[in-house]
Enzyme design. Structure first.
Site, mmCIF file in Angstrom:
data_model
loop_
_atom_site.group_PDB
_atom_site.id
_atom_site.type_symbol
_atom_site.label_atom_id
_atom_site.label_comp_id
_atom_site.label_asym_id
_atom_site.label_seq_id
_atom_site.Cartn_x
_atom_site.Cartn_y
_atom_site.Cartn_z
ATOM 1 N N GLY A 13 10.178 -5.283 -3.287
ATOM 2 C CA GLY A 13 8.469 -5.110 -3.306
ATOM 3 C C GLY A 13 8.391 -3.695 -2.882
ATOM 4 O O GLY A 13 7.173 -3.511 -2.496
ATOM 5 N N SER A 19 4.112 1.035 0.395
ATOM 6 C CA SER A 19 4.297 -0.238 0.302
ATOM 7 C C SER A 19 4.629 -0.751 1.690
ATOM 8 O O SER A 19 5.427 -0.161 2.477
ATOM 9 C CB SER A 19 5.523 -0.403 -0.420
ATOM 10 O OG SER A 19 5.511 -0.225 -1.830
ATOM 11 N N VAL A 65 10.576 -10.362 -10.851
ATOM 12 C CA VAL A 65 10.980 -11.645 -10.430
ATOM 13 C C VAL A 65 10.207 -12.816 -11.181
ATOM 14 O O VAL A 65 10.599 -13.801 -11.004
ATOM 15 C CB VAL A 65 10.357 -11.791 -8.934
ATOM 16 C CG1 VAL A 65 11.182 -10.837 -8.206
ATOM 17 C CG2 VAL A 65 8.802 -11.367 -8.932
ATOM 18 N N ILE A 92 6.001 -9.205 -2.572
ATOM 19 C CA ILE A 92 5.700 -9.062 -4.024
ATOM 20 C C ILE A 92 4.591 -9.432 -4.443
ATOM 21 O O ILE A 92 4.070 -10.735 -3.796
ATOM 22 C CB ILE A 92 6.802 -9.624 -4.819
ATOM 23 C CG1 ILE A 92 8.027 -8.922 -4.736
ATOM 24 C CG2 ILE A 92 6.459 -9.767 -6.139
ATOM 25 C CD1 ILE A 92 9.224 -9.603 -5.406
ATOM 26 N N TYR A 155 -10.685 -11.959 -4.104
ATOM 27 C CA TYR A 155 -9.312 -12.029 -4.143
ATOM 28 C C TYR A 155 -8.816 -13.151 -5.250
ATOM 29 O O TYR A 155 -7.665 -13.572 -5.632
ATOM 30 C CB TYR A 155 -8.718 -12.588 -2.695
ATOM 31 C CG TYR A 155 -8.516 -11.389 -1.905
ATOM 32 C CD1 TYR A 155 -9.705 -10.488 -1.458
ATOM 33 C CD2 TYR A 155 -7.183 -10.777 -1.775
ATOM 34 C CE1 TYR A 155 -9.031 -9.332 -0.792
ATOM 35 C CE2 TYR A 155 -6.810 -9.714 -1.240
ATOM 36 C CZ TYR A 155 -7.860 -8.744 -0.530
ATOM 37 O OH TYR A 155 -7.503 -7.927 0.113
ATOM 38 N N LYS A 162 -1.374 -16.975 -2.951
ATOM 39 C CA LYS A 162 -0.953 -16.818 -1.625
ATOM 40 C C LYS A 162 -1.266 -18.296 -0.774
ATOM 41 O O LYS A 162 -0.347 -18.398 -0.007
ATOM 42 C CB LYS A 162 -2.126 -16.035 -0.679
ATOM 43 C CG LYS A 162 -1.889 -14.340 -0.931
ATOM 44 C CD LYS A 162 -0.320 -14.037 -0.900
ATOM 45 C CE LYS A 162 -0.268 -12.332 -0.964
ATOM 46 N NZ LYS A 162 1.012 -11.923 -1.188
ATOM 47 N N LYS A 192 -4.007 -0.268 3.052
ATOM 48 C CA LYS A 192 -4.270 0.601 1.851
ATOM 49 C C LYS A 192 -2.758 0.818 1.214
ATOM 50 O O LYS A 192 -2.107 1.685 1.634
ATOM 51 C CB LYS A 192 -4.989 1.982 2.068
ATOM 52 C CG LYS A 192 -5.605 2.560 0.989
ATOM 53 C CD LYS A 192 -6.498 3.561 1.325
ATOM 54 C CE LYS A 192 -6.911 4.509 0.209
ATOM 55 N NZ LYS A 192 -5.903 5.718 -0.045
ATOM 56 N N LEU A 194 -0.755 0.403 -3.217
ATOM 57 C CA LEU A 194 -1.046 0.334 -4.532
ATOM 58 C C LEU A 194 -1.273 -1.180 -4.935
ATOM 59 O O LEU A 194 -2.532 -1.284 -5.624
ATOM 60 C CB LEU A 194 0.329 0.374 -5.106
ATOM 61 C CG LEU A 194 0.400 0.503 -6.729
ATOM 62 C CD1 LEU A 194 -0.281 2.042 -6.777
ATOM 63 C CD2 LEU A 194 1.818 0.800 -7.154
ATOM 64 N N ALA A 195 -0.899 -2.021 -4.496
ATOM 65 C CA ALA A 195 -1.387 -3.474 -4.724
ATOM 66 C C ALA A 195 -2.900 -3.898 -4.411
ATOM 67 O O ALA A 195 -3.822 -4.403 -4.964
ATOM 68 C CB ALA A 195 -0.518 -4.656 -4.300
#
Ligand code: NAD
Length: 265
Positions: A13, A19, A65, A92, A155, A162, A192, A194-195
């Site tokens: 990930g 990240s 994955v 991930i 979300y 999650k 903060k 990318l995801a």
């Protein structure tokens, strides 16, 4: 001597230097671990390879994955290179943008299932292949978010994923405990990355979290990395099935307004 001296860790990930997985990798490197990396798709290679090199790793392999064949191949390569593993990091997450926002009741079946497949089932897929590579026990840690426990705006599909991820942490901990393999998750405060950029209004969420969390702070990738060092180390050898919050205390709040806002009435 580093806390992870002599340990071999496979990290899933890392997409770039922002990240959370990279925060973990840097902390692991500092503590003496040998590292291997897996990234999701082709074009990430040119980003991840130099990062890996900077922490002395030349094991950088692609693995989507959501594909069993990819996961099989990745663990075969890891076995060839490392023989055994001590640590696996699952950092991930993915949900389609249209299912991160809008009305929850309008969420698509496909979006829900895709988020769960990539963000939650994948932990089971990794744990299954990691088990034979951990004959002397080991530690598996996933990254989660409080949207699993409490309603957080937007979300939607990721919140569902999650919740399932955390459930998988508990069941895997019970299943793999007799093999000496611990399974935990870190529930990180908002960072903060990318995801996170897929969540509309994320900047406001960051600001609000900083204002109301007991420590009046935002956690960083480094903070998560340091907590992950502890969880992956022998100091945590009897901790398993745990969801450890690294969120400046946000999770204990029952009502998320600052005292000033409440007294201002
Ligand atoms: P990130 O975008 O840097 O990392 C997400 C990673 O998931 C990327 O490397 C991406 O390539 C990978 N990924 C997506 N689909 C994949 C697939 N099919 N196969 C393999 N890898 C795939 O963002 P991040 O914020 O560092 O996210 C890491 C983890 O931390 C996620 O589980 C995320 O939900 C969690 N988390 C993030 C925050 C936050 O605010 N950023 C807070 C709590 C938990």
């Amino acid at each position: 001597m580093g806390l992870l001296e002599g340990k071999k860790a496979l990290i899933f990930g890392v997409a770039n230097k922002d990240s959370i997985g990279w925060g973990v990798a840097k902390a692991f490197h500092r503590e003496g671990a040998t590292l291997g990396f897996s990234y999701a798709y082709e074009s990430l290679e040119r980003r991840v390879t130099p990062l890996a090199e900077s922490v002395g790793s030349d094991f950088v392999e692609m693995c989507d994955v959501s594909k069993d064949e990819d996961v099989d191949t990745l663990f075969e390569k890891a076995q060839k290179r490392f023989g055994t593993l001590d640590i696996v990091i699952h950092s991930i997450g993915f949900a389609p943008k249209e299912d991160l926002g809008g009305r929850y009741s309008e969420m698509s079946r496909d979006g829900f299932l895709l988020a769960v497949n990539i963000s939650a089932y994948s932990l089971v897929a990794l744990a299954k292949r990691a088990r034979p590579l951990m004959p002397n026990g080991g530690s598996i840690t996933a990254m989660t978010y409080i949207a699993s426990e409490r309603v957080m705006p937007r979300y939607n599909a990721m919140a569902a994923a999650k919740a399932l991820l955390e459930n998988a942490v508990r069941y895997l901990a019970a299943d793999l405990g007799p093999d000496g393999i611990r399974v935990n998750a870190i529930s990180a405060g908002p960072i903060k990355t990318l995801a996170a950029s897929g969540i509309g209004g994320f900047r406001k969420l960051l600001r609000a979290s900083e204002q109301v969390s007991p420590l009046r702070a935002l956690v960083t990738q480094e903070d998560v990395g340091n907590a992950c060092v502890f969880l992956s180390s022998d100091w945590a050898r009897y901790i398993t099935g745990e969801i450890m919050h690294v969120d400046a205390g946000y999770n204990i709040l029952g009502f998320t307004a600052t005292e000033e806002e409440l007294l201002g009435d």
